[in-house]
Motif scaffolding. Structure first.
Motif, short mmCIF file in Angstrom:
data_model
loop_
_atom_site.label_atom_id
_atom_site.label_comp_id
_atom_site.label_asym_id
_atom_site.label_seq_id
_atom_site.Cartn_x
_atom_site.Cartn_y
_atom_site.Cartn_z
N MET A 69 0.86 -1.19 0.00
CA MET A 69 0.00 0.00 0.00
C MET A 69 0.90 1.24 0.00
N GLY A 70 1.37 1.64 -1.18
CA GLY A 70 2.33 2.75 -1.27
C GLY A 70 1.66 4.12 -1.18
N THR A 71 2.48 5.15 -1.13
CA THR A 71 1.95 6.51 -1.02
C THR A 71 1.34 6.97 -2.35
N THR A 72 1.96 6.54 -3.45
CA THR A 72 1.45 6.93 -4.76
C THR A 72 0.65 5.81 -5.40
N SER A 73 1.13 4.57 -5.23
CA SER A 73 0.45 3.47 -5.91
C SER A 73 0.34 2.24 -5.04
N VAL A 74 -0.59 1.38 -5.44
CA VAL A 74 -0.77 0.09 -4.78
C VAL A 74 -0.19 -0.96 -5.71
N LYS A 75 0.54 -1.91 -5.14
CA LYS A 75 1.11 -2.97 -5.99
C LYS A 75 0.66 -4.33 -5.49
N ALA A 76 0.44 -5.25 -6.45
CA ALA A 76 0.07 -6.61 -6.08
C ALA A 76 0.93 -7.55 -6.91
N GLY A 133 11.84 12.36 -2.22
CA GLY A 133 12.32 11.41 -3.23
C GLY A 133 11.60 11.68 -4.54
N GLY A 134 10.87 10.65 -5.02
CA GLY A 134 10.13 10.80 -6.28
C GLY A 134 9.05 11.87 -6.19
N ASN A 135 8.59 12.15 -4.94
CA ASN A 135 7.55 13.18 -4.78
C ASN A 135 8.02 14.56 -5.25
N VAL A 136 9.34 14.78 -5.21
CA VAL A 136 9.89 16.05 -5.66
C VAL A 136 9.66 16.20 -7.17
N LEU A 153 4.51 14.20 -19.85
CA LEU A 153 5.44 15.18 -19.27
C LEU A 153 6.71 14.50 -18.73
N TYR A 154 6.51 13.40 -17.98
CA TYR A 154 7.68 12.68 -17.45
C TYR A 154 8.61 12.28 -18.59
N GLU A 155 7.99 11.75 -19.66
CA GLU A 155 8.79 11.27 -20.79
C GLU A 155 9.60 12.42 -21.40
N ILE A 209 14.06 4.54 -4.17
CA ILE A 209 13.38 5.83 -4.42
C ILE A 209 11.99 5.54 -4.99
N SER A 210 10.98 5.78 -4.16
CA SER A 210 9.59 5.71 -4.63
C SER A 210 9.01 7.09 -4.38
N THR A 211 7.92 7.24 -3.62
CA THR A 211 7.46 8.61 -3.32
C THR A 211 8.52 9.29 -2.45
N SER A 212 9.00 8.54 -1.44
CA SER A 212 10.08 9.04 -0.58
C SER A 212 11.38 8.40 -1.06
N GLY A 266 12.87 0.69 -6.41
CA GLY A 266 11.79 1.68 -6.34
C GLY A 266 11.44 2.21 -7.72
N SER A 267 10.15 2.47 -7.94
CA SER A 267 9.76 2.75 -9.32
C SER A 267 10.17 4.15 -9.78
N ALA A 268 10.40 5.10 -8.87
CA ALA A 268 10.87 6.41 -9.34
C ALA A 268 12.24 6.25 -10.01
N LEU A 269 13.02 5.29 -9.51
CA LEU A 269 14.34 5.02 -10.06
C LEU A 269 14.23 4.17 -11.34
N THR A 270 13.43 3.14 -11.26
CA THR A 270 13.27 2.25 -12.41
C THR A 270 12.77 3.00 -13.64
N ARG A 271 11.90 3.99 -13.40
CA ARG A 271 11.27 4.67 -14.54
C ARG A 271 12.00 5.93 -14.97
N ASN A 272 13.12 6.24 -14.34
CA ASN A 272 13.77 7.51 -14.64
C ASN A 272 15.28 7.33 -14.84
N1 ADP Z 1 5.45 8.22 -15.87
C1 ADP Z 1 6.44 8.29 -14.98
N2 ADP Z 1 7.73 8.28 -15.37
C2 ADP Z 1 8.75 8.36 -14.49
N3 ADP Z 1 8.56 8.44 -13.14
C3 ADP Z 1 7.30 8.45 -12.69
C4 ADP Z 1 6.17 8.38 -13.57
N4 ADP Z 1 5.06 8.40 -12.81
C5 ADP Z 1 5.46 8.49 -11.52
N5 ADP Z 1 6.80 8.52 -11.42
C6 ADP Z 1 7.62 8.60 -10.19
O1 ADP Z 1 7.28 7.50 -9.34
C7 ADP Z 1 7.03 7.99 -8.02
C8 ADP Z 1 6.03 7.10 -7.32
O2 ADP Z 1 6.54 5.78 -7.26
P1 ADP Z 1 5.67 4.61 -6.62
O3 ADP Z 1 6.49 3.38 -6.61
O4 ADP Z 1 4.35 4.53 -7.32
O5 ADP Z 1 5.48 5.16 -5.16
P2 ADP Z 1 5.01 4.47 -3.79
O6 ADP Z 1 5.69 3.14 -3.65
O7 ADP Z 1 5.45 5.45 -2.79
O8 ADP Z 1 3.52 4.35 -3.89
C9 ADP Z 1 6.55 9.41 -8.21
O9 ADP Z 1 6.74 10.18 -7.06
C10 ADP Z 1 7.36 9.88 -9.42
O10 ADP Z 1 8.62 10.42 -9.05
#
Ligand code: ADP
Ligand code: I22
Length: 440
Positions: free
Chosen positions: A18-25, A291-294, A318-320, A246-249, A399-405
């Motif tokens: 139960m993450g701050t930005t997203s839920v994962k299963a 973290g990613g929240n910034v 926008l992220y892209e 690095i996720s939201t934090s 953490g997905s902020a890192l994986t996606r960026n």
């Molecule tokens: N389309 C995107 N491309 C790159 N980074 C993204 C994208 N969408 C969200 N993010 C990053 O991912 C972070 C959230 O990661 P996430 O794993 O969902 O968080 P949490 O585990 O805290 O719920 C955001 O704060 C943002 O920095």
């Protein structure tokens, strides 16, 4: 031959985060300890954007339902256990049900409060110093469950009167799934609320009672784990690894030696704290609120500016574009200190942009500087030299902020002399399923 069919059917563990930005299963196949399916969905549950950081509990739970519903049905039918982790520190309140009226379905009832998250900024330093001193090595910061409860006692006591139970969002889901009329909480989450002693594994009930704290709101100990510990569990393979999640934090962490015991009292000014892990071990952690929240805030800001200018672009687009521009801008002399939420050890030190010149204001420059700023901030809390002295010889990124960026990953690789590897499928939902799998 149903019995034989059952025995050759693979069994799965359902891991939920139960993450701050997203839920994962995720579904973890037990025999191979590998991920068989996964799903992540943003909860879009933020209610307020001032200093009160609240999320809509109903939306979070609905997103969890959707997320589980997107996993393959044939595999879901062979789930033997469920592991839960989630955002720590935060608190929500609900009314206990009894007997036949216990909630056993995944739908938040109307007797449930919003979730007040770890990002809540309402407890000022003056307010926090008016609280009793905890008997714990962990100091109490704004956004910690007990501090939030104290805040409500002082400023909105009538709000608390409506509820009989409190817990983190992951504890709430456990209560729903198991039909509990109380809340069960593990020491990992209890430590994140404050006023909890991790050596005795007990709440500071005497201290809290002395301050007229509503003791009935303190959860019993049991069930869901912290997302921080679970994300580490998913990807730390040797004790000489440090994990940067690095996720939201954002958290930078490594395991302390087995004989380490935390100090008796809180080290309020320290940027490093010690959180309970598994098997009596502790993790040394620089837990950054920024973290990613910034980056998400930057995206939100641009979206609002563009709306004012009559332009619309989706967040994903926008992220892209931002990442693309910054990849073409390898370095920048713009300096961004991105601590928009302050840090627990330094709550008043907010963000700054310096060294602005006419030639470093492109989107690529600003995004590059922002990503570097996130890394500069976390390494100012726990430096590469500190890690080296602790025997760390590798950084595992998760953490997905890192994986996606990719820009953020490049900045990670510049920030540490140690080699950096990225955990495959590393996140808390996988970690919590692995914890269960390893206990079988
Ligand atoms: N389309 C995107 N491309 C790159 N980074 C993204 C994208 N969408 C969200 N993010 C990053 O991912 C972070 C959230 O990661 P996430 O794993 O969902 O968080 P949490 O585990 O805290 O719920 C955001 O704060 C943002 O920095
Ligand atoms: O603050 C700490 C630990 O003190 C964090 O490590 C802990 O993970 C909290 O749960 C987070 O801040 C929320 O996690 P996330 O949603 O950013 O993944």
């Amino acid at each position: 031959r149903p019995a034989l069919r059952m025995s050759i059917m693979p069994n799965y563990i359902l891991g939920l985060d139960m993450g701050t930005t997203s839920v994962k299963a995720v579904l973890l196949e037990i025999k191979s300890r590998t991920m068989a399916a996964s799903c992540a969905l943003p909860t879009m549950s933020d209610i307020t954007d001032n200093s009160a950081k609240e999320q809509d509990t109903g939306r979070i739970v609905d997103t969890l339902n959707q997320c589980i519903g997107l996993l393959p049905r044939d595999k879901l039918q062979h789930v033997s256990s469920i592991g839960l982790s989630g955002q720590m520190h935060g608190v929500l309140f609900w009314k206990a049900k009894t007997g036949a009226t216990i909630i056993t379905s995944l739908h938040a009832s109307r007797d449930t409060s919003p979730l007040i998250t770890w990002q809540d900024g309402r407890c000022s330093s003056d307010f926090l110093s008016s609280l009793p001193k905890p008997d714990s090595h962990l100091s109490v910061a704004t956004g910690f469950g007990c501090a939030t409860i104290f805040w409500y006692m002082q400023y909105r006591p009538e709000f608390l009167e409506d509820f009989t139970v409190a817990g983190t969002i992951q504890d709430y889901v456990v209560s729903m799934l198991c039909g509990l009329n109380r809340c069960m909480m593990t020491p990992q989450n209890a430590a994140s609320w404050g006023f909890f002693n991790t050596s005795s594994n007990q709440w500071n009930t005497d201290i809290l009672k002395g301050a007229s704290f509503p003791l009935h709101l303190l959860p019993q100990l049991g069930a869901a784990l912290g997302d921080f510990q679970c994300s580490v569990y998913s990807c730390m393979s040797v004790r000489t690894d440090a994990v940067l999640n690095i996720s939201t934090s954002a958290q930078l962490t490594f395991t302390m030696p087995a004989d380490f015991r935390p100090p008796d009292s809180p080290q309020t000014a320290s940027s490093i704290s010690f959180f309970p892990y598994f098997d009596s071990l502790y993790l040394a952690v620089a837990a950054s609120l920024n973290g990613g929240n910034v980056l998400a805030t930057f995206v939100e800001m641009l979206t609002a500016w563009m709306k004012d200018l009559g332009i619309e672009l989706s967040d994903a687009c926008l992220y892209e574009k931002l990442i693309g521009c910054a990849l073409n801008q390898e370095t920048s002399d713009l300096r961004v200190s991105p601590t928009i939420l302050g840090e627990r050890h330094s709550p008043l030190c907010l963000g700054q942009v310096t060294n602005i010149s006419a030639s470093n204001l492109s989107l690529g420059n600003v995004t590059r500087a922002l990503c570097r700023g996130v890394l500069d901030n976390i390494t100012s809390m726990m430096s590469a030299e500190y890690l080296q002295q602790a025997g760390v010889n590798r950084i595992v990124g998760s953490g997905s902020a890192l994986t996606r960026n990719e820009v953020l990953r490049q900045e990670v690789e510049k920030a540490f002399p140690q080699p950096v590897v990225y955990g495959q499928n590393a996140d808390s939902a996988v970690g919590v399923a692995m914890v269960l799998c390893d206990q079988l």
